[in-house]
Every structure is written in C-alpha cells, then in structure tokens.
Scaffold this motif. Structure first.
Motif, PDB file in Angstrom:
ATOM      1  N   CYS A   1      33.358  36.423  37.870  1.00 51.40           N
ATOM      2  CA  CYS A   1      32.727  37.142  36.766  1.00 51.40           C
ATOM      3  C   CYS A   1      32.344  36.133  35.692  1.00 51.40           C
ATOM      4  N   ALA A   2      31.462  36.539  34.800  1.00 50.92           N
ATOM      5  CA  ALA A   2      31.033  35.677  33.692  1.00 50.92           C
ATOM      6  C   ALA A   2      30.902  36.541  32.446  1.00 50.92           C
ATOM      7  N   LEU A   3      31.311  35.982  31.306  1.00 52.34           N
ATOM      8  CA  LEU A   3      31.216  36.679  30.026  1.00 52.34           C
ATOM      9  C   LEU A   3      30.429  35.820  29.059  1.00 52.34           C
ATOM     10  N   SER A   4      29.438  36.418  28.412  1.00 53.98           N
ATOM     11  CA  SER A   4      28.643  35.678  27.438  1.00 53.98           C
ATOM     12  C   SER A   4      29.526  35.227  26.282  1.00 53.98           C
TER      13      SER A   4
ATOM     14  N   LEU B   1      28.773  41.063  30.304  1.00 55.34           N
ATOM     15  CA  LEU B   1      29.685  40.729  31.390  1.00 55.34           C
ATOM     16  C   LEU B   1      28.934  40.871  32.705  1.00 55.34           C
ATOM     17  N   ALA B   2      29.012  39.848  33.555  1.00 53.02           N
ATOM     18  CA  ALA B   2      28.353  39.897  34.861  1.00 53.02           C
ATOM     19  C   ALA B   2      29.411  39.783  35.951  1.00 53.02           C
ATOM     20  N   TYR B   3      29.292  40.630  36.963  1.00 49.53           N
ATOM     21  CA  TYR B   3      30.229  40.590  38.087  1.00 49.53           C
ATOM     22  C   TYR B   3      29.523  41.126  39.331  1.00 49.53           C
ATOM     23  N   PRO B   4      30.054  40.874  40.533  1.00 49.29           N
ATOM     24  CA  PRO B   4      29.377  41.317  41.757  1.00 49.29           C
ATOM     25  C   PRO B   4      29.257  42.830  41.818  1.00 49.29           C
ATOM     26  N   GLY B   5      28.060  43.287  42.155  1.00 48.62           N
ATOM     27  CA  GLY B   5      27.826  44.716  42.329  1.00 48.62           C
ATOM     28  C   GLY B   5      27.956  45.143  43.772  1.00 48.62           C
ATOM     29  N   SER B   6      28.194  44.173  44.655  1.00 48.56           N
ATOM     30  CA  SER B   6      28.342  44.453  46.079  1.00 48.56           C
ATOM     31  C   SER B   6      29.182  43.348  46.701  1.00 48.56           C
ATOM     32  N   SER B   7      29.889  43.667  47.771  1.00 50.26           N
ATOM     33  CA  SER B   7      30.669  42.656  48.490  1.00 50.26           C
ATOM     34  C   SER B   7      29.939  42.139  49.715  1.00 50.26           C
TER      35      SER B   7
ATOM     36  N   ALA C   1      28.753  32.164  42.492  1.00 52.19           N
ATOM     37  CA  ALA C   1      28.872  31.598  41.142  1.00 52.19           C
ATOM     38  C   ALA C   1      27.967  32.347  40.182  1.00 52.19           C
ATOM     39  N   LEU C   2      28.450  32.488  38.936  1.00 53.17           N
ATOM     40  CA  LEU C   2      27.699  33.138  37.862  1.00 53.17           C
ATOM     41  C   LEU C   2      27.987  32.425  36.550  1.00 53.17           C
ATOM     42  N   THR C   3      26.974  32.329  35.677  1.00 48.34           N
ATOM     43  CA  THR C   3      27.216  31.811  34.327  1.00 48.34           C
ATOM     44  C   THR C   3      26.085  32.221  33.395  1.00 48.34           C
ATOM     45  N   PHE C   4      26.441  32.473  32.122  1.00 46.30           N
ATOM     46  CA  PHE C   4      25.468  32.757  31.077  1.00 46.30           C
ATOM     47  C   PHE C   4      25.170  31.487  30.296  1.00 46.30           C
ATOM     48  N   ASN C   5      24.002  31.453  29.653  1.00 44.90           N
ATOM     49  CA  ASN C   5      23.753  30.400  28.680  1.00 44.90           C
ATOM     50  C   ASN C   5      24.454  30.767  27.375  1.00 44.90           C
TER      51      ASN C   5
ATOM     52  N   PRO D   1      30.681  27.310  19.702  1.00 44.03           N
ATOM     53  CA  PRO D   1      30.615  27.833  21.066  1.00 44.03           C
ATOM     54  C   PRO D   1      30.853  26.758  22.106  1.00 44.03           C
ATOM     55  N   PRO D   2      31.257  27.156  23.312  1.00 40.98           N
ATOM     56  CA  PRO D   2      31.530  26.194  24.367  1.00 40.98           C
ATOM     57  C   PRO D   2      30.255  25.591  24.916  1.00 40.98           C
ATOM     58  N   VAL D   3      30.385  24.453  25.588  1.00 36.33           N
ATOM     59  CA  VAL D   3      29.235  23.795  26.172  1.00 36.33           C
ATOM     60  C   VAL D   3      29.168  24.031  27.665  1.00 36.33           C
ATOM     61  N   GLY D   4      30.135  24.680  28.220  1.00 35.52           N
ATOM     62  CA  GLY D   4      30.133  24.802  29.663  1.00 35.52           C
ATOM     63  C   GLY D   4      30.642  26.126  30.163  1.00 35.52           C
ATOM     64  N   LEU D   5      30.962  26.110  31.428  1.00 40.31           N
ATOM     65  CA  LEU D   5      31.276  27.326  32.135  1.00 40.31           C
ATOM     66  C   LEU D   5      32.767  27.519  32.265  1.00 40.31           C
ATOM     67  N   ALA D   6      33.152  28.773  32.303  1.00 43.62           N
ATOM     68  CA  ALA D   6      34.550  29.082  32.555  1.00 43.62           C
ATOM     69  C   ALA D   6      34.746  29.204  34.052  1.00 43.62           C
ATOM     70  N   CYS D   7      35.569  28.366  34.571  1.00 47.53           N
ATOM     71  CA  CYS D   7      35.758  28.358  36.008  1.00 47.53           C
ATOM     72  C   CYS D   7      37.075  27.673  36.308  1.00 47.53           C
ATOM     73  N   SER D   8      37.785  28.105  37.341  1.00 44.10           N
ATOM     74  CA  SER D   8      38.986  27.397  37.709  1.00 44.10           C
ATOM     75  C   SER D   8      38.916  26.914  39.141  1.00 44.10           C
ATOM     76  N   LEU D   9      39.530  25.766  39.360  1.00 43.88           N
ATOM     77  CA  LEU D   9      39.581  25.178  40.681  1.00 43.88           C
ATOM     78  C   LEU D   9      41.013  25.235  41.153  1.00 43.88           C
ATOM     79  N   CYS D  10      41.373  26.310  41.779  1.00 49.08           N
ATOM     80  CA  CYS D  10      42.782  26.526  42.131  1.00 49.08           C
ATOM     81  C   CYS D  10      43.059  26.033  43.541  1.00 49.08           C
ATOM     82  N   ARG D  11      44.120  25.264  43.701  1.00 45.55           N
ATOM     83  CA  ARG D  11      44.573  24.864  45.015  1.00 45.55           C
ATOM     84  C   ARG D  11      45.570  25.887  45.537  1.00 45.55           C
ATOM     85  N   ILE D  12      45.216  27.133  45.495  1.00 50.55           N
ATOM     86  CA  ILE D  12      46.123  28.185  45.919  1.00 50.55           C
ATOM     87  C   ILE D  12      45.376  29.169  46.790  1.00 50.55           C
ATOM     88  N   THR D  13      46.111  29.952  47.531  1.00 53.31           N
ATOM     89  CA  THR D  13      45.538  31.016  48.344  1.00 53.31           C
ATOM     90  C   THR D  13      46.144  32.333  47.909  1.00 53.31           C
TER      91      THR D  13
END
Length: 453
Positions: free
Chosen positions: A132-135, A143-149, A177-181, A418-430
């Motif tokens: 998901c992405a939040l402006s 807020l943007a998120y998948p409308g279909s799987s 992936a999703l992101t707002f400006n 305001p931030p300069v980048g995207l909110a994203c995590s790189l998790c080494r988990i399952t």
C-alpha cells in the motif's frame, strides 16, 4: 555486525533500520557521514519501523508480537500507545493526518492525532506483502492499495474523507510496487513481472507516463520513489541495476523546428506502430531509463530514493545486508551514476563505540498525555494507560493541541519537512516465521492493549 531484519524508509534524508536487537534511526545530511541518532532496544527482531518525517514519533512492529503496533516518542524514551490487531501486521504508513495499518485482508485507518480508529476496510483483496502507499501530503491523504489479487488493479482511497476515489486498471499482472509523489498528484506502479512502470494522475487516474525497465521476465521490483520535484522516478529490484526515469513530456513543436535523424527514425517507428500488434506497439512507445546504477550485488533486496544532499542530487540505495550507498546523479545528461560513498553497519558501530555513553535515566512507559506533561522526576509507576475500546484515547488522554502546531503531529522538531522517498521495508522474513513467533509471544503483555476486530 548487528543482524539486519529490515531496511525501511528514507524520510527527510533519514534511514530507519530494523535489527535483531531493536531498531536504529540514521541521519543522512552529508555524503561522508551516516549518524545514528537513536537506537531503540524496547523490543527485538523489529521488522517494521516507520518514522513520521523528522519528528520523534516512530512506529515499531516486532517478530515477537507481529499483531501489535507500538508507537514511541523516541527522544523522551516513552511509549505513546500500542494497538493489537486480529492478524499479523504487514505494513504501516503515516503522514501528519493519518496512520494506516495494513493486514493481509484488511486495512485500518487511524487519526494520528489521538489514534482513534476512523475506518476499517474489511475483506480487501488478499495482499500477502501488505502492499500500500499513503500520500505524504496530509491535505490530500490518498491511500493506494491492490484492488485485485489476480490483476494489477489499484484502488485509490481518500483517507481524509474516508471514501473511494477511483479504480485504476494499471497492469495485467498483480501489483508489486506503489508510490505517490510528494504532493500526492502522481502515483507510480509496477506489476509482479517488473518490466513496465506506469505513472498515473491523481485523483483522475489517467496514465501520464510509461517506462520500460527491461526485457527480463519475473523481475521483483522492491521499491519505487519519486524525486522531491517529481521530475524523476527511481526503481530498484532484485537485479544488480537501479533505473532512474525522467518524467518529461516531449514537445512536438520543438521537434518540428529542429528535426534530427533520431527524431525522423522515431516518427517512422510511431507511424509503423499503428500496423503492429498492441503489445509491440506499446513497447515502442515506452521510454527507457534516463540514468542507471550497477550494484555489486545480485539477488539481494534493496530500496532506493532520490534526495538532495549538500545541494547536489543523489541516489540513495540501502541493501538488506547492511550496506548503504550514495551515488551522484547528473540531472542534465543522465547516464551511469557514480558511486561517491559506501557505508556499513560495522563502520557506524565503531563510531558509536568511540562516543561517550549517555547515562541519563530513561523515563518509564506512559500514555502520550502523560508523556507530554512529563515531570522532571519520572513517576515510580510503569503502568501503561492504554486506549479505550472505541479506538480513541481514554477520557482526559487526548493529545494536547500545542503538540501539533499547524499540522496534526509535530514532536519537538522545527525542521520537519516532507520525505524524499518511499516507504518500503526489505524484510528477511517469511509469513511462516511471523506465525511461529506469534505462537511464542507473551499473551500476558498483550492483555493491556485492545484487540481490534
């Protein structure tokens, strides 16, 4: 080296890192310096850590309690509040108005001012990655998120007015992936195939740009990020290449005044594309990367962001093995970006060991209202006040207005921007790791927070 669990967001030229021992917040104000401004040890194995711009508010989720979100005022060393949910938390997004928590099949929208639950979006399409992405522009908290799987449909939701804005048919394959400006007027997306990146206008949902990242199939896009002025968009993946695209509309009048051989060839291909299959025609109209970076790694997840550091445009890349890279970007000619600095967790740890230790006592955990009125001598009680069952603060526990200034949240930082980048995590988990840890978590400690169902 401290084990890296996740590498999170670039906010205000800052970096958040979740580790096996807690989390760390870094400041990136100079190319040759990566300063650790805070190290949190409240809970181990942090796989989500989100900081509200350059404020003191940080949201943390741990593998030991994957259904519980803790909100801290890290400068005061206090817990503002905590919430538990009906399933594992997959991602958290926040701006000055809203805090959004994404589960696999539901999304919770909170008012960040008092943490009251405003809306629950139930039965959303299965979203195992919590995409998901939040402006970051709180005036239009889209807020943007998948409308279909099954296909790349995007639902754009107005988190301020709590209503659906539009549905965008972005890709044939599921979203990756999703992101707002920064202003919330553009939305970039990529699918699981990872070959095409598209940019849409918001709230209209019209396609503005289309970029081709490469020809390889099944490339996993790990991050998308606009520059502050929305003139550039960078994309990183599990390959060794980071792509930077330039968002510019080509002027037909300029081409007619000074035609070149390449423009003649371009017009010829454009004319021919009308007789070709749709897939081939679309490929001929897609722009290529303006600039690229070749990383010395392959298969490792990484995130990237575009920022201005020391008055020059830079590309920032953080990898899940604990390295942080800074590249110079030529905004005029593009091309191959030049590496100017490489930082590692070990280097930061060595510098931290050389600093004198701060032995000042840490205040006890309290509710937010108690935190902002903290006396000079901390009270003996460590009882967490908690929140009421309606999702908001208990009576008398509403966060005071003076803490918010013009925006809903402003915690001690006058230089918040305001931030300069995207909110994203790189998790080494399952998901299985989260489930195993959930079975082991201490149920007694969770009784003090309300379960949202």
């Amino acid at each position: 080296m401290v084990g890296i669990v996740c590498v999170c967001v670039f906010y205000c030229s800052s970096l958040s890192v979740g580790t096996k021992t807690g989390y760390r917040l870094f400041s990136v104000t100079a190319v040759d310096k990566l300063d650790c401004i805070h190290e949190g040890v409240e809970c181990p194995d942090v796989y989500i850590v989100e900081r509200l711009f350059s404020s003191s508010l940080v949201v943390v989720v741990s593998l030991s309690m994957p259904r519980r979100m803790n909100v801290y005022h890290f400068k005061k060393g206090t817990e503002i509040c905590n919430y538990s949910y009906s399933n594992n938390i997959l991602s958290v997004r926040l701006n000055r108005q809203r805090l959004v928590v994404c589960l696999e099949e539901s999304i919770y929208i909170h008012n960040i001012k008092d943490m009251k639950l405003l809306k629950t979006l139930l039965n959303t399409p299965t979203n195992p990655s919590g995409l998901c992405a939040l402006s970051v522009n709180h005036n239009n908290s889209y807020l943007a998120y998948p409308g279909s799987s099954t296909i790349g449909e995007i639902t754009v939701y107005d988190a301020n007015n709590l209503s659906t804005v539009t549905l965008i048919q972005a890709h044939d394959s599921p979203l990756a992936a999703l992101t707002f400006n920064a202003s919330g007027t553009k939305l970039a997306s990529a699918s699981e195939k990872g070959t095409v990146i598209r940019v849409f206008s918001i709230p209209e949902g019209q396609r503005l740009f289309e970029f081709r990242r490469g020809m390889k199939r099944y490339v996993s896009i790990s991050s998308l990020s606009f520059s502050a002025d929305a003139q550039f968009l960078c994309a990183s993946s599990n390959t060794e290449t980071v792509h930077i695209f330039k968002l510019e509309q080509h002027s037909p009048s300029h081409e007619e005044e000074s035609p070149t051989w390449s423009q003649y060839v371009g017009k010829m291909f454009t004319a021919a594309s009308t007789y070709l299959p749709t897939q081939v025609s679309d490929m001929m109209h897609q722009d290529r990367a303006f600039a690229t970076v070749r990383l010395n790694m392959f298969g490792l997840k990484n995130i990237s962001a575009l920022a201005t550091i020391q008055k020059l445009p830079r590309l920032l890349v953080a990898s899940s093995d604990g390295f942080f890279y800074i590249y110079n970007v030529d905004p005029q000619d593009g091309g191959e970006c030049v590496l100017v600095q490489k930082h590692s967790e070990e280097q930061v740890e060595q510098r931290e060991e050389e600093k004198p230790e701060d032995v000042s006592p840490q205040p006890a955990n309290q509710s937010y209202a108690a935190t902002v009125a903290l006396p000079s001598t901390p009270p003996a009680s460590t009882t967490l006040m908690g929140y009421s069952e309606d999702g908001g603060a208990q009576k008398g526990e509403v966060i005071p207005e003076h803490e918010f200034a013009e925006g809903p949240v402003c915690l001690d930082d006058e230089n918040e921007f305001p931030p300069v980048g995207l909110a994203c995590s790189l998790c080494r988990i399952t998901r299985s790791q989260i489930h195993k840890n959930a079975l082991k978590r201490d149920r007694k400690s969770t009784e003090r927070s309300f379960l949202l169902i």
